[in-house]
Structures are given as C-alpha cells and as structure tokens.
Write a protein that holds these residues in place. Structure first.
Motif, PDB file in Angstrom:
ATOM      1  N   GLN A   1      -5.295 -10.417 -19.479  1.00 42.12           N
ATOM      2  CA  GLN A   1      -6.293  -9.480 -19.767  1.00 42.12           C
ATOM      3  C   GLN A   1      -6.244  -8.507 -20.548  1.00 42.12           C
ATOM      4  O   GLN A   1      -7.059  -7.642 -20.536  1.00 42.12           O
ATOM      5  N   GLY A   2      -5.023  -8.322 -21.230  1.00 43.01           N
ATOM      6  CA  GLY A   2      -4.943  -7.335 -22.391  1.00 43.01           C
ATOM      7  C   GLY A   2      -4.384  -6.130 -21.731  1.00 43.01           C
ATOM      8  O   GLY A   2      -4.128  -5.080 -22.664  1.00 43.01           O
ATOM      9  N   TYR A   3      -3.845  -5.858 -20.602  1.00 44.63           N
ATOM     10  CA  TYR A   3      -3.180  -4.896 -20.074  1.00 44.63           C
ATOM     11  C   TYR A   3      -1.751  -4.651 -20.651  1.00 44.63           C
ATOM     12  O   TYR A   3      -1.194  -5.789 -20.847  1.00 44.63           O
ATOM     13  N   GLN A   4      -1.205  -3.499 -20.401  1.00 43.36           N
ATOM     14  CA  GLN A   4       0.447  -3.672 -20.583  1.00 43.36           C
ATOM     15  C   GLN A   4       1.111  -3.687 -19.375  1.00 43.36           C
ATOM     16  O   GLN A   4       0.597  -3.309 -18.341  1.00 43.36           O
ATOM     17  N   ALA A   5       2.540  -3.570 -19.160  1.00 43.01           N
ATOM     18  CA  ALA A   5       3.250  -3.647 -18.220  1.00 43.01           C
ATOM     19  C   ALA A   5       3.126  -2.507 -17.349  1.00 43.01           C
ATOM     20  O   ALA A   5       4.473  -2.036 -16.886  1.00 43.01           O
ATOM     21  N   ASN A   6       2.272  -1.491 -17.289  1.00 40.59           N
ATOM     22  CA  ASN A   6       2.353  -0.298 -16.574  1.00 40.59           C
ATOM     23  C   ASN A   6       1.325  -0.648 -15.333  1.00 40.59           C
ATOM     24  O   ASN A   6       0.334  -0.444 -15.231  1.00 40.59           O
ATOM     25  N   TYR A   7       1.887  -0.985 -14.166  1.00 42.37           N
ATOM     26  CA  TYR A   7       1.238  -1.153 -13.205  1.00 42.37           C
ATOM     27  C   TYR A   7       2.078  -1.172 -11.829  1.00 42.37           C
ATOM     28  O   TYR A   7       3.453  -1.068 -11.973  1.00 42.37           O
ATOM     29  N   GLN A   8       1.502  -1.202 -10.652  1.00 41.97           N
ATOM     30  CA  GLN A   8       2.243  -1.102  -9.759  1.00 41.97           C
ATOM     31  C   GLN A   8       1.547  -1.818  -8.385  1.00 41.97           C
ATOM     32  O   GLN A   8       0.357  -1.798  -8.553  1.00 41.97           O
ATOM     33  N   ILE A   9       2.537  -2.641  -7.549  1.00 38.01           N
ATOM     34  CA  ILE A   9       2.000  -3.184  -6.575  1.00 38.01           C
ATOM     35  C   ILE A   9       2.295  -2.474  -5.349  1.00 38.01           C
ATOM     36  O   ILE A   9       3.397  -2.405  -4.945  1.00 38.01           O
ATOM     37  N   VAL A  10       1.214  -2.406  -4.465  1.00 40.11           N
ATOM     38  CA  VAL A  10       1.764  -1.729  -3.167  1.00 40.11           C
ATOM     39  C   VAL A  10       1.152  -2.578  -1.778  1.00 40.11           C
ATOM     40  O   VAL A  10       0.041  -2.910  -1.910  1.00 40.11           O
ATOM     41  N   VAL A  11       2.041  -2.864  -1.151  1.00 39.73           N
ATOM     42  CA  VAL A  11       2.048  -3.939  -0.052  1.00 39.73           C
ATOM     43  C   VAL A  11       2.031  -2.985   1.090  1.00 39.73           C
ATOM     44  O   VAL A  11       3.008  -2.174   1.377  1.00 39.73           O
ATOM     45  N   ASP A  12       1.215  -3.230   2.185  1.00 41.63           N
ATOM     46  CA  ASP A  12       1.111  -2.220   3.311  1.00 41.63           C
ATOM     47  C   ASP A  12       0.676  -3.344   4.463  1.00 41.63           C
ATOM     48  O   ASP A  12       0.135  -4.321   4.301  1.00 41.63           O
ATOM     49  N   ARG A  13       0.696  -2.858   5.590  1.00 46.42           N
ATOM     50  CA  ARG A  13       0.105  -3.483   6.658  1.00 46.42           C
ATOM     51  C   ARG A  13      -0.739  -2.440   7.517  1.00 46.42           C
ATOM     52  O   ARG A  13      -0.260  -1.322   8.054  1.00 46.42           O
ATOM     53  N   VAL A  14      -2.167  -2.856   7.737  1.00 44.57           N
ATOM     54  CA  VAL A  14      -2.988  -1.952   8.148  1.00 44.57           C
ATOM     55  C   VAL A  14      -3.355  -2.681   9.679  1.00 44.57           C
ATOM     56  O   VAL A  14      -3.938  -3.780   9.590  1.00 44.57           O
TER      57      VAL A  14
END
Ligand code: ADP
Ligand code: ZN
Length: 434
Positions: A350-363
């Motif tokens: 989708q045209g983004y660059q590899a500046n991302y973060q994935i945050v996984v949590d449990r609520v």
C-alpha cells in the motif's frame, strides 16, 4: 490401571516402542523416497539412501524439512500417495504468503482421530461423556480433530465450532456438557460469561482440553477455578496431523507425545545438532505412520524440552514440556498464526515504508493487535486522502491477509522510534511463554 484407550501402546516398554518406531521409520523412508521426488532429491543431495536408515538411531542422517519447503512445494509437492487416495485436506490458519495444505488418507484421519481419542481418555473421557467441541471447524484442525476423537471414544459429541457464546452456554447447560474442547482464551471467555450470568452451578463440566496456542499455568489455574474443572493441555500442528500430537494426562506435567506415530527430536536451532534429553531446543517431528503427507524431520520452530521421567499415569510415551517460545517470529493472535512479514507485505503493497510496529496485548481474555505505521512524507503531503481512509484500507488489507481484525493507526512521519540495531517490530505484552 485406569481406563486407558490403548494401554498396550501407551504403556509399552521403551525397548518395544523403539523397535516399533524403527520398523515404521524404515518403511516410511522407503515410502517417501519412492513416491516423493522432493524427498528423493533431498536425500540424494545429502548422500543418504533409504537402505542407510536401518532404525531410529539413523534418523539424524535424514535432512530437515522446514515450513519454507512446504510453501515451495504447495500444493502437491509433498504428496506421497495418488490424490485419489486422499479424502481430506486441512490448512493452517488463513494466510496467503505461508499457506500449508496437509492431505490425509482415510487411514491418516483414523490415526489422527485415535490420537485425539487418547487425549480425551487421558482427560478422563468415556462414552458417558458429552464432549463440547468449540474449536473452529473447517480448514483449521482443532474442530475436526477433537470431533473425530470424541466419536472414537463414543462421547456424545456437540460440534459447536467457535463463536456465539450465548448458544454455547445454552447447549452446555441444556445438554449437560462434561468435557470442553477449545482454545484456552475462549475457555476463559466462556468461564467469564458463565459466571457473569450466574450459571456456574448449572454446568456439569468436569474437564477441559485446551490448546492450539500458548497459555500460562496462571491461566490454567484461573480457568480451573472459574469452571470447577481440571484443564488439560493439548498440542499439535497441521503439518504433522493437528491437535493430539501430544497431550497431558492427569499429572498435568508435560504432554505425552504419541510416539508410535511421531518421533520427536530436540535440536539446536542454529546448528541443527541433536540435543540430549532435558535440553531446550527446537522440536522436530518425523511421522512414521501417516501416508499422504508424512513429513520427516520437520522443524516445528517450537522451543521446548523432552523428558522420559517415569509418569505416575503409567504412560511410557515421552513428555514434552509446553513450548517456551519459538525460534522464528510467528505470533499466535486470537488463535491465528501471524507472521510479521505478512503485515509488512500488506503495508509495503500500500506504499508505506518499513517504519511500523506491531503491538500485541491481552485485554481480559481477548488478544488485541495493533499496527502503527508511519505515513511516508509524500503521503503526508497529499491531503486528498484522509488518515481515516488510509487506516481503513490497511485494516481491509490485513483482514484479507490474516483473516483477523487488526487495529491500525497511521501516524505522522518519523514518530515510530528508530532503533540503533535491529528494529523492534513486535511488542508482545502478553508474556504467554514461561
Ligand atoms: P493447530 O491447529 O494445531 O493450532 P497450527 O498449525 O495452526 O495448528 O499451529 C500450530 C502451532 O500452534 C504450533 O506449532 C505451536 O506453536 C502452537 N501450539 C499448538 N498447541 C499449542 C499448545 N498447547 N501450547 C503452545 N503452543 C501451541
Ligand atoms: Zn502421564
């Protein structure tokens, strides 16, 4: 002795078990060498002939198989029988990049059902039980596996599949379910709803068989308390069969691997060297009875250790400690296997660059997953598309790649913290491995 499903196999003396494994391994190696060009090629490359494998002591001579091999050979490259002899496929959770399709003959299904039946019996199941299966049915192995096992034991089987908590609880109370099979997260959800509705004394559950994702001892304790049951761990993977490759007995101290069907090894994930019993390393399986899709020395990427310490239940099959982590970066979120690389693919497309973060949590008992991704400077300058529209598009892309809903935040350029070394792409706050 308790009501074992197959005491003659599950409590077999080690020497006899190893002789059986050797005999089956020799046959299996011939079978795949003759029928799967991929294996023949790999073995030729490694300079191993089928006749070099005379017993389980020769297992380390065989080359490993990895998930990448499976992906490369998709769909039929590892099939070891004519397609017309197969009666079923199952597939790992809805991914495009990493799809794995496993084939089964009728006999393979029987073997798998039998393993699940043993798991149900180990959890105290008999033909008098009402077995409530709310693992997903379909391509996912959870539902079909426990369903088959429950039939074999002769339980009244409730093929509930996942979701619709109201209906689950209604059937559970109306039909007196005694054994619950689902992921531990869903069990915790059900427990919460049951207690909120004040229905705890109307359920007849005595045992739960929970697996397909990592869970902690603390979670086990909470579920046991909340439902008044004994909760048993069960492990498996689609590539090898599905759930039932190993399971807990009443000791609840490690899962007995069904060694008459699957030979386990623990290796150093970096060097591939086989490690001695008791050391933590990557779990590797060799299928010695399945015919359609029999993987030899398959690297699971799950880290754990094995023990042959005598178990008070009488079973002699080796036990694996619950996985303590993975040697790759796969996450299991909402019961679905997620590779960070899949998320990256969607973002880059989708045209983004590899500046991302994935945050996984449990609520509560529910996993959450959020992807934060930076706008590129060009996107930030282009005001014709709103941030909300961009986020929606990423959500849709991720949903179709992973099959689950991911929360997305599109943020301003240069807001994601840059690392000095390896980028920290994943922050998993759940601490599921102990
Ligand atoms: P399944 O349908 O059996 O969950 P998948 O192929 O989708 O199969 O996922 C398999 C992976 O799930 C395993 O390699 C392991 O990482 C994880 N898994 C399965 N059961 C357990 C368990 N009881 N504890 C921890 N992880 C598990
Ligand atoms: Zn045991």
């Amino acid at each position: 002795m308790k009501n074992y499903y197959q005491p003659e196999i599950e409590t077999m003396p080690l020497e006899q078990l190893q002789a059986l494994q050797s005999e089956r391994l020799v046959k299996q190696v011939k079978h795949v060498y003759e029928h799967v060009p991929f294996y023949r090629g790999r073995m030729d490359e490694a300079g191993v002939k089928p006749e070099d494998i005379k017993g389980i002591e020769d297992l380390p001579k065989l080359p490993f198989i990895t998930k990448d091999d499976l992906r490369d050979q998709y769909p039929y490259g590892l099939l070891a029988v004519p397609l017309e002899d197969c009666v079923r496929i199952q597939s790992t959770s809805g991914t495009t990049g990493r799809r794995v399709v496993a084939f089964y003959t009728m006999e393979d299904i029987n073997i798998w059902d039998e393993c699940c039946a043993r798991a149900i019996v180990a959890a105290g199941g008999t033909k008098e039980d009402v077995c409530h299966v709310c693992y997903g049915y379909g391509l996912f192995t959870g539902g079909p596996g426990l369903n088959g096992g429950s039939h074999k034991v002769g339980c009244l089987t409730l093929p509930m599949s996942s979701g619709n908590t109201e209906r689950q609880i209604q059937f559970m109370t109306d039909l007196g379910s005694t054994i619950l099979c689902c992921t531990p997260s869903y069990a915790a959800n059900l427990a919460e709803s049951i207690n909120e509705k004040g229905l705890r004394d109307q359920i007849k559950l005595k045992a739960g068989i929970f697996g397909a994702e990592p869970w902690t001892e603390e979670m086990r304790h909470n579920i046991e308390e909340a439902l008044g049951i004994k909760a048993y761990d069960i492990y498996g993977l689609t590539e090898i069969a599905g759930p039932g490759v190993s399971f807990e007995c009443e000791e609840q101290a490690g899962m007995h691997i069904q060694e008459d069907h699957f030979i386990p090894e623990i290796i150093d994930p970096d060097t591939g060297e086989v490690l001695p019993e008791g050391e933590v390393g990557e779990l590797v399986f060799t299928c010695i009875t399945k015919k359609a899709f029999p993987l030899l020395r398959y690297r699971t990427r799950d880290l754990c250790y094995l023990t042959r310490k005598k178990c008070s239940c009488g079973r002699t099959h080796i036990r694996m400690h619950k996985p303590t982590g993975r040697s790759d970066d796969m996450l299991i979120v909402k019961g679905v296997n997620v590779f960070p690389s899949q998320i990256e693919t969607v973002l880059l497309n989708q045209g983004y660059q590899a500046n991302y973060q994935i945050v996984v949590d449990r609520v509560g008992n529910n996993d959450t997953i959020e992807v934060q991704v930076e706008l590129t400077p060009e996107m930030a300058a282009d005001t014709s598309v709103s941030v909300a529209e961009r986020e929606k598009k990423v959500v849709t892309g991720l949903k179709s790649m992973l099959g689950i809903k991911v929360d997305v935040s599109v943020v301003e350029p240069k807001t994601i913290v840059r690392s000095d070394g390896k980028a920290v792409r994943v922050v998993d706050k759940r601490n599921l491995y102990q």
